[in-house]
Every structure is written in C-alpha cells, then in structure tokens.
Design a protein around this motif. Sequence first.
Motif, PDB file in Angstrom:
ATOM      1  N   GLY A   1      -7.689   5.614 -50.602  1.00  0.00           N
ATOM      2  CA  GLY A   1      -7.915   6.325 -50.748  1.00  0.00           C
ATOM      3  C   GLY A   1      -8.279   7.468 -50.760  1.00  0.00           C
ATOM      4  N   PHE A   2      -9.583   8.660 -51.599  1.00  0.00           N
ATOM      5  CA  PHE A   2     -10.088   9.363 -50.870  1.00  0.00           C
ATOM      6  C   PHE A   2     -11.512   9.403 -50.435  1.00  0.00           C
ATOM      7  N   HIS A   3     -11.835  10.012 -49.874  1.00  0.00           N
ATOM      8  CA  HIS A   3     -13.257  10.064 -49.186  1.00  0.00           C
ATOM      9  C   HIS A   3     -14.352  11.568 -49.453  1.00  0.00           C
ATOM     10  N   GLU A   4     -14.999  11.801 -48.834  1.00  0.00           N
ATOM     11  CA  GLU A   4     -15.901  12.353 -48.725  1.00  0.00           C
ATOM     12  C   GLU A   4     -14.850  14.005 -49.134  1.00  0.00           C
ATOM     13  N   ILE A   5     -15.159  15.111 -49.440  1.00  0.00           N
ATOM     14  CA  ILE A   5     -14.776  16.441 -49.233  1.00  0.00           C
ATOM     15  C   ILE A   5     -15.047  16.734 -49.272  1.00  0.00           C
ATOM     16  N   GLY A   6     -15.025  17.644 -48.481  1.00  0.00           N
ATOM     17  CA  GLY A   6     -16.173  18.738 -47.454  1.00  0.00           C
ATOM     18  C   GLY A   6     -15.955  20.518 -48.381  1.00  0.00           C
ATOM     19  N   TYR A   7     -17.337  20.680 -48.758  1.00  0.00           N
ATOM     20  CA  TYR A   7     -16.639  22.270 -49.680  1.00  0.00           C
ATOM     21  C   TYR A   7     -18.086  23.920 -48.802  1.00  0.00           C
ATOM     22  N   ASP A   8     -16.855  24.512 -48.251  1.00  0.00           N
ATOM     23  CA  ASP A   8     -18.378  25.187 -47.353  1.00  0.00           C
ATOM     24  C   ASP A   8     -19.895  25.750 -48.988  1.00  0.00           C
ATOM     25  N   ASP A   9     -21.073  26.327 -48.487  1.00  0.00           N
ATOM     26  CA  ASP A   9     -21.415  26.591 -49.543  1.00  0.00           C
ATOM     27  C   ASP A   9     -22.225  27.364 -48.757  1.00  0.00           C
ATOM     28  N   ALA A  10     -22.175  27.626 -47.606  1.00  0.00           N
ATOM     29  CA  ALA A  10     -23.310  28.287 -46.667  1.00  0.00           C
ATOM     30  C   ALA A  10     -22.752  30.047 -47.100  1.00  0.00           C
ATOM     31  N   THR A  11     -23.379  30.929 -46.964  1.00  0.00           N
ATOM     32  CA  THR A  11     -22.960  32.017 -47.152  1.00  0.00           C
ATOM     33  C   THR A  11     -22.699  32.771 -45.706  1.00  0.00           C
ATOM     34  N   PRO A  12     -21.155  33.024 -45.706  1.00  0.00           N
ATOM     35  CA  PRO A  12     -20.509  33.492 -44.163  1.00  0.00           C
ATOM     36  C   PRO A  12     -20.776  34.537 -43.812  1.00  0.00           C
ATOM     37  N   SER A  13     -20.985  34.507 -42.268  1.00  0.00           N
ATOM     38  CA  SER A  13     -22.073  35.514 -41.305  1.00  0.00           C
ATOM     39  C   SER A  13     -21.131  35.282 -40.063  1.00  0.00           C
ATOM     40  N   ALA A  14     -21.578  36.386 -39.730  1.00  0.00           N
ATOM     41  CA  ALA A  14     -21.104  36.795 -38.036  1.00  0.00           C
ATOM     42  C   ALA A  14     -20.869  35.134 -36.783  1.00  0.00           C
ATOM     43  N   ALA A  15     -22.457  34.358 -36.996  1.00  0.00           N
ATOM     44  CA  ALA A  15     -22.438  33.752 -36.206  1.00  0.00           C
ATOM     45  C   ALA A  15     -21.592  32.164 -36.997  1.00  0.00           C
ATOM     46  N   ARG A  16     -21.045  31.847 -37.796  1.00  0.00           N
ATOM     47  CA  ARG A  16     -19.873  30.904 -38.807  1.00  0.00           C
ATOM     48  C   ARG A  16     -19.199  31.619 -39.240  1.00  0.00           C
ATOM     49  N   PRO A  17     -17.628  31.614 -39.582  1.00  0.00           N
ATOM     50  CA  PRO A  17     -17.243  32.187 -40.544  1.00  0.00           C
ATOM     51  C   PRO A  17     -16.433  30.783 -41.907  1.00  0.00           C
TER      52      PRO A  17
ATOM     53  N   ALA B   1     -10.742  29.250 -51.823  1.00  0.00           N
ATOM     54  CA  ALA B   1     -11.371  30.088 -51.565  1.00  0.00           C
ATOM     55  C   ALA B   1     -12.405  29.356 -51.356  1.00  0.00           C
ATOM     56  N   PRO B   2     -12.714  29.000 -49.607  1.00  0.00           N
ATOM     57  CA  PRO B   2     -13.426  28.583 -49.420  1.00  0.00           C
ATOM     58  C   PRO B   2     -14.525  28.148 -50.402  1.00  0.00           C
ATOM     59  N   GLY B   3     -15.326  27.132 -50.697  1.00  0.00           N
ATOM     60  CA  GLY B   3     -16.658  26.612 -51.473  1.00  0.00           C
ATOM     61  C   GLY B   3     -16.508  26.427 -53.163  1.00  0.00           C
ATOM     62  N   VAL B   4     -15.050  27.218 -53.099  1.00  0.00           N
ATOM     63  CA  VAL B   4     -14.394  26.755 -54.639  1.00  0.00           C
ATOM     64  C   VAL B   4     -14.569  25.386 -55.185  1.00  0.00           C
ATOM     65  N   ARG B   5     -14.923  25.067 -55.990  1.00  0.00           N
ATOM     66  CA  ARG B   5     -15.237  23.533 -56.725  1.00  0.00           C
ATOM     67  C   ARG B   5     -13.344  23.094 -57.221  1.00  0.00           C
ATOM     68  N   LEU B   6     -13.050  22.070 -56.266  1.00  0.00           N
ATOM     69  CA  LEU B   6     -11.979  21.835 -57.442  1.00  0.00           C
ATOM     70  C   LEU B   6     -11.717  21.057 -58.577  1.00  0.00           C
ATOM     71  N   ASP B   7     -11.115  20.986 -59.341  1.00  0.00           N
ATOM     72  CA  ASP B   7     -11.415  20.360 -60.742  1.00  0.00           C
ATOM     73  C   ASP B   7     -10.892  19.426 -60.789  1.00  0.00           C
ATOM     74  N   GLY B   8      -9.749  19.310 -60.030  1.00  0.00           N
ATOM     75  CA  GLY B   8      -8.857  17.195 -59.793  1.00  0.00           C
ATOM     76  C   GLY B   8      -8.311  17.221 -58.397  1.00  0.00           C
TER      77      GLY B   8
END
Length: 256
Positions: free
Chosen positions: A174-190, A238-245
């Motif tokens: 089955g599914f395991h942990e899903i990675g969401y980007d919660d950080a604010t984009p910056s020049a250091a990390r897209p 879009a990165p960071g947007v949570r899935l409903d399912g």
Amino acid sequence: MNELEQLRRAMRATEGPYHDDLDLTAIMRDGRRLRRRRRFVGAGATALVTVLVAGGVGLGVRWVRPPAPDRPPVGGVVAPTGASPATPPPGPAPTGASPATPPESDPQRRPVGDVVEAGIWYGVDQRVYYVVAIDLPKVPGVRIGLMAGRRTPAGDLTDDIVVNDVRGSDRRPGFHEIGYDDATPSAARPPVPTFGYFVGPVTRIVGTVDGRQVDARLAPWSTDPELVIFWFDPADLAPGVRLDGIVARDRTGRLL
C-alpha cells in the motif's frame, strides 16, 4: 492631673503677650528662659515615660517610641512617593557556561539503487528521487526513506526533503508517507513536487484535489520493483497543495 500636665500649665502661665512697644532685650531674655523651661519639660517627660515603662512590665505592656515623621521605622525601607525601591544590578553570569552549539546538519545521504529522473528542471539542475537508508532504533522495520533531491550536470546530488514511515514496516503493501513541500520557495531551494511510494503491483496512481483527478508519474525502484516511486507534475498539482484522496490500481484497473 499628672506631673506632665502641671508642667505644661506652668509654662503657659509664664508666656504672656508683649506690648506694642517691643523691648528687644526683654524678648531675647524671655526667649532664653522659655528654651530652658522646654528643655526641662522634655527631660521630665522622658523620666515620666521611663517610669510608665518600668511600671508596665509586670502588666505585659510595652511602650515603643514612634519614629520621627522624616525617618523610616527600624528594620524597614520607605521608598519616596511614586518611586519603587532600587533593584540591585544583576550579578555576573555563572562561569564555566558556554553557549549551546547548534547541531550539525545530516551528511549527504547516498542513494540506495538508481536515481530516478523526474523530468523537472531548475535551470541546469534536475529534480530527482532516490531511496536512502534510514536508522530508527525504536522502529526496526523501517530502514529506508524516499528522498526528493536535485542533480547537477556533473552528477552531484542535493538533498531537499526525505519522507519515511515512523512505525510498522517500510515494505508493507500500500501507500506509505507522502511528501508535501511546506517551505516557502527561495533561491536556495526550489519547490518540491508532491511525492511518495507504493508497495504492490501498481500501474496507475490517481490523486483527487478540489474535485478533479490528477495522475501521478511512476517509476519502479531498481532494487525492488514492487516498490514504486511516484510524484505529481507541478503543472497538474502545485507543490504543497494537499490531496483530498489518492488511489492505486493494477494493470486490470482493479483497486489495490
């Protein structure tokens, strides 16, 4: 009538008013006599108080002279009106203490198996995903995690986000942990696109957000094809947007 009142009456009786034609010599002489009488009255009052105190010891009575108006009581401190007592300056800091040293960052984690190219570019760097080793002494069933990183044209890797299970087994179906980007984009990390992995014979993964379905891109892990890495194109989700399912299906369309 006690002795103190008799003395006060005698003093008042001798203090007569002066006539209009003042005699300076007489005034000065009378003033000296008045001062001598008052000193005598003060000495007599003190003696009388001493007698009262001595006589009251057996009765359990103790007389205490009240403080002068401009002097604080013994053992106390009176602050001026509108001011607070002075606070002593702080003492020196304890010796032998040193500022806390920030923990060192984790070293670069080496990929386990092949690096998966996502086809997403940030200038000359490309988004990649790869499995890394995880050490959780209290969870012996979890030994791997999934890293979202970047790779330069020279092949150098930069770790961005790692996700891993915190209980159970990292190989359960089955599914395991899903990675969401919660950080604010910056020049250091897209921004990091949403990603994760599934264990099982999956051929399609579909996410739902705001009532619409979004297909993920899939790539089997080179070390174990049953472990399938997936991620969503940032143009679709879009990165960071949570899935409903999210659902997984096999080659026949059966829900896993």
